[in-house]
Scaffold this motif. Structure first.
Motif, PDB file in Angstrom:
ATOM      1  N   GLY A  12       0.878  -1.473  -0.299  1.00  0.00           N
ATOM      2  CA  GLY A  12       0.044  -0.187  -0.216  1.00  0.00           C
ATOM      3  C   GLY A  12       0.881   0.935  -0.016  1.00  0.00           C
ATOM      4  O   GLY A  12       0.415   2.151  -0.192  1.00  0.00           O
ATOM      5  N   VAL A  13       1.610   1.223   0.563  1.00  0.00           N
ATOM      6  CA  VAL A  13       2.676   2.095   0.335  1.00  0.00           C
ATOM      7  C   VAL A  13       4.103   2.293  -0.368  1.00  0.00           C
ATOM      8  O   VAL A  13       4.804   2.517  -0.629  1.00  0.00           O
ATOM      9  N   ASP A  14       3.875   1.103  -1.304  1.00  0.00           N
ATOM     10  CA  ASP A  14       4.746   0.845  -2.971  1.00  0.00           C
ATOM     11  C   ASP A  14       6.285   0.895  -2.208  1.00  0.00           C
ATOM     12  O   ASP A  14       6.822   1.100  -2.578  1.00  0.00           O
ATOM     13  N   LEU A  15       6.041  -0.295  -1.403  1.00  0.00           N
ATOM     14  CA  LEU A  15       7.092  -1.285  -0.764  1.00  0.00           C
ATOM     15  C   LEU A  15       6.658  -2.510  -1.124  1.00  0.00           C
ATOM     16  O   LEU A  15       6.075  -3.035  -0.393  1.00  0.00           O
ATOM     17  N   HIS A  16       7.239  -3.185  -2.067  1.00  0.00           N
ATOM     18  CA  HIS A  16       7.115  -4.528  -2.175  1.00  0.00           C
ATOM     19  C   HIS A  16       7.810  -5.784  -1.030  1.00  0.00           C
ATOM     20  O   HIS A  16       9.482  -5.267  -0.675  1.00  0.00           O
ATOM     21  N   PRO A  17       6.661  -6.070  -0.309  1.00  0.00           N
ATOM     22  CA  PRO A  17       7.145  -7.084   0.815  1.00  0.00           C
ATOM     23  C   PRO A  17       8.696  -7.718  -0.088  1.00  0.00           C
ATOM     24  O   PRO A  17       9.000  -8.286   1.153  1.00  0.00           O
ATOM     25  N   GLY A  29      13.246   6.740   1.329  1.00  0.00           N
ATOM     26  CA  GLY A  29      13.836   8.053   2.014  1.00  0.00           C
ATOM     27  C   GLY A  29      12.884   8.613   1.121  1.00  0.00           C
ATOM     28  O   GLY A  29      11.645   8.260   0.654  1.00  0.00           O
ATOM     29  N   PRO A  30      12.929  10.052   1.687  1.00  0.00           N
ATOM     30  CA  PRO A  30      11.841  10.759   1.526  1.00  0.00           C
ATOM     31  C   PRO A  30      11.463  11.491  -0.024  1.00  0.00           C
ATOM     32  O   PRO A  30      10.018  11.218  -0.368  1.00  0.00           O
ATOM     33  N   GLU A  31      12.603  11.231  -1.034  1.00  0.00           N
ATOM     34  CA  GLU A  31      12.276  11.905  -2.297  1.00  0.00           C
ATOM     35  C   GLU A  31      10.699  10.726  -2.630  1.00  0.00           C
ATOM     36  O   GLU A  31      10.057  11.144  -3.377  1.00  0.00           O
ATOM     37  N   ALA A  32      11.666   9.419  -2.613  1.00  0.00           N
ATOM     38  CA  ALA A  32      11.026   8.283  -3.384  1.00  0.00           C
ATOM     39  C   ALA A  32      10.192   7.641  -2.852  1.00  0.00           C
ATOM     40  O   ALA A  32       8.980   7.545  -3.342  1.00  0.00           O
ATOM     41  N   PHE A  33      10.001   8.185  -1.234  1.00  0.00           N
ATOM     42  CA  PHE A  33       8.543   8.130  -0.448  1.00  0.00           C
ATOM     43  C   PHE A  33       7.635   8.760  -0.798  1.00  0.00           C
ATOM     44  O   PHE A  33       5.879   8.944  -0.752  1.00  0.00           O
ATOM     45  N   GLU A  34       8.084  10.517  -1.208  1.00  0.00           N
ATOM     46  CA  GLU A  34       6.801  11.554  -1.172  1.00  0.00           C
ATOM     47  C   GLU A  34       5.966  11.016  -2.560  1.00  0.00           C
ATOM     48  O   GLU A  34       5.041  11.760  -3.002  1.00  0.00           O
ATOM     49  N   LEU A  35       7.064  10.743  -3.562  1.00  0.00           N
ATOM     50  CA  LEU A  35       6.297  10.325  -5.451  1.00  0.00           C
ATOM     51  C   LEU A  35       5.533   9.401  -5.271  1.00  0.00           C
ATOM     52  O   LEU A  35       4.765   9.546  -6.014  1.00  0.00           O
ATOM     53  N   ALA A  36       5.884   8.835  -4.456  1.00  0.00           N
ATOM     54  CA  ALA A  36       4.753   7.367  -3.998  1.00  0.00           C
ATOM     55  C   ALA A  36       3.615   7.737  -3.080  1.00  0.00           C
ATOM     56  O   ALA A  36       2.615   7.033  -3.853  1.00  0.00           O
ATOM     57  N   ASN A  37       3.465   8.175  -2.889  1.00  0.00           N
ATOM     58  CA  ASN A  37       2.249   8.731  -1.610  1.00  0.00           C
ATOM     59  C   ASN A  37       2.418   9.609  -0.945  1.00  0.00           C
ATOM     60  O   ASN A  37       1.671   9.923  -0.235  1.00  0.00           O
ATOM     61  N   GLY A  38       2.803  10.612  -1.641  1.00  0.00           N
ATOM     62  CA  GLY A  38       2.251  12.515  -1.873  1.00  0.00           C
ATOM     63  C   GLY A  38       3.046  12.393  -0.758  1.00  0.00           C
ATOM     64  O   GLY A  38       3.530  12.299   0.989  1.00  0.00           O
ATOM     65  N   LEU A  39       2.843  14.111  -0.397  1.00  0.00           N
ATOM     66  CA  LEU A  39       3.667  15.280   0.092  1.00  0.00           C
ATOM     67  C   LEU A  39       3.280  14.749   1.930  1.00  0.00           C
ATOM     68  O   LEU A  39       3.792  14.774   3.298  1.00  0.00           O
ATOM     69  N   GLU A  40       1.801  14.728   1.782  1.00  0.00           N
ATOM     70  CA  GLU A  40       0.927  14.615   3.347  1.00  0.00           C
ATOM     71  C   GLU A  40       1.282  13.549   3.999  1.00  0.00           C
ATOM     72  O   GLU A  40       1.789  13.386   5.623  1.00  0.00           O
ATOM     73  N   LEU A  41       1.545  11.616   3.736  1.00  0.00           N
ATOM     74  CA  LEU A  41       2.196  11.020   4.037  1.00  0.00           C
ATOM     75  C   LEU A  41       3.910  11.407   4.608  1.00  0.00           C
ATOM     76  O   LEU A  41       4.265  10.561   5.426  1.00  0.00           O
ATOM     77  N   ALA A  89       4.055   0.450   8.092  1.00  0.00           N
ATOM     78  CA  ALA A  89       4.410   0.371   7.267  1.00  0.00           C
ATOM     79  C   ALA A  89       3.951   1.715   5.995  1.00  0.00           C
ATOM     80  O   ALA A  89       5.228   2.186   5.304  1.00  0.00           O
ATOM     81  N   GLN A  90       3.689   2.563   7.024  1.00  0.00           N
ATOM     82  CA  GLN A  90       4.440   4.294   6.138  1.00  0.00           C
ATOM     83  C   GLN A  90       5.538   5.000   7.169  1.00  0.00           C
ATOM     84  O   GLN A  90       6.376   5.100   5.805  1.00  0.00           O
ATOM     85  N   LEU A  91       6.017   4.691   7.936  1.00  0.00           N
ATOM     86  CA  LEU A  91       6.817   5.128   8.387  1.00  0.00           C
ATOM     87  C   LEU A  91       8.284   3.806   8.019  1.00  0.00           C
ATOM     88  O   LEU A  91       8.669   4.336   8.292  1.00  0.00           O
TER      89      LEU A  91
END
Length: 132
Positions: free
Chosen positions: A29-34, A75-87, A66-68
Motif C-alpha cells: 500500500g505504500v509502494d514497498l514490495h514485501p 527515503g524522503p523523495e521516493a516515498f513522497e513520489l509514491a505516497n504524497g507530501l502529506e504521508l 508500513a508508512q513509517l
C-alpha cells in the motif's frame, strides 16, 4: 513407483500467518514490495506489534507501520513520489517524535530498519542515526 517429496514445510502447511499477510499488504500500500524486506525482519516487526498490542494489533496499525517503515527504506523523495507530501510529512513527524521519546514503538521500527541495514542513507544522514 517414485515417491514425491512434499514441498510443504511445517510452517508452509498452514500458509502465511494473517499478521504477515496484513503486513505484506500494508507494505504494498505504500509502494514497498514485501520481497524487498527479509522474512526475519517482517517476523520481528510482527512480534514488536504483538508486544505493543498484547491482545491483537488493530487493523489500522499495519498501514501506519508500513508508512513509517516504507519512508525509512525509500527515503524522503521516493516515498513522497509514491505516497504524497502529506504521508511524507507525517512519517517525518513520527521519526522526530520517536527520536525525542527514545523507546517508543515508532523508535523500535526505525531502529529495526537501521539494524537490518534497510534504511535509506538519506534518512540516516538527515536524522543523525547510528546503530550505537
Amino acid at each position: 513407483m517414485t515417491r514425491r517429496r512434499s514441498s510443504l514445510g511445517f510452517l508452509g502447511m498452514f500458509g502465511r500467518s494473517g499478521d504477515l499477510r496484513e503486513l505484506d499488504a500494508a507494505m504494498r500500500g505504500v509502494d514497498l514490495h514485501p520481497a524487498l524486506v527479509p522474512e526475519g525482519v517482517k517476523l520481528t516487526i510482527v512480534n514488536l506489534m504483538k508486544d505493543h498490542w498484547p491482545d491483537e494489533p488493530p487493523p489500522q496499525a499495519y498501514p501506519s507501520l508500513a508508512q513509517l517503515f516504507g519512508y525509512c527504506i525509500a527515503g524522503p523523495e521516493a516515498f513522497e513520489l509514491a505516497n504524497g507530501l502529506e504521508l511524507r510529512l507525517g512519517a517525518e513527524r513520527r521519526i522526530e517524535a520517536a527520536l525525542e521519546a527514545g523507546d517508543s514503538f515508532d523508535a523500535q521500527i526505525v531502529l529495526m530498519a537501521l539494524h537490518a541495514r534497510l534504511i535509506s542513507a538519506e534518512v540516516v544522514e538527515r536524522y543523525g542515526l547510528s546503530a550505537d
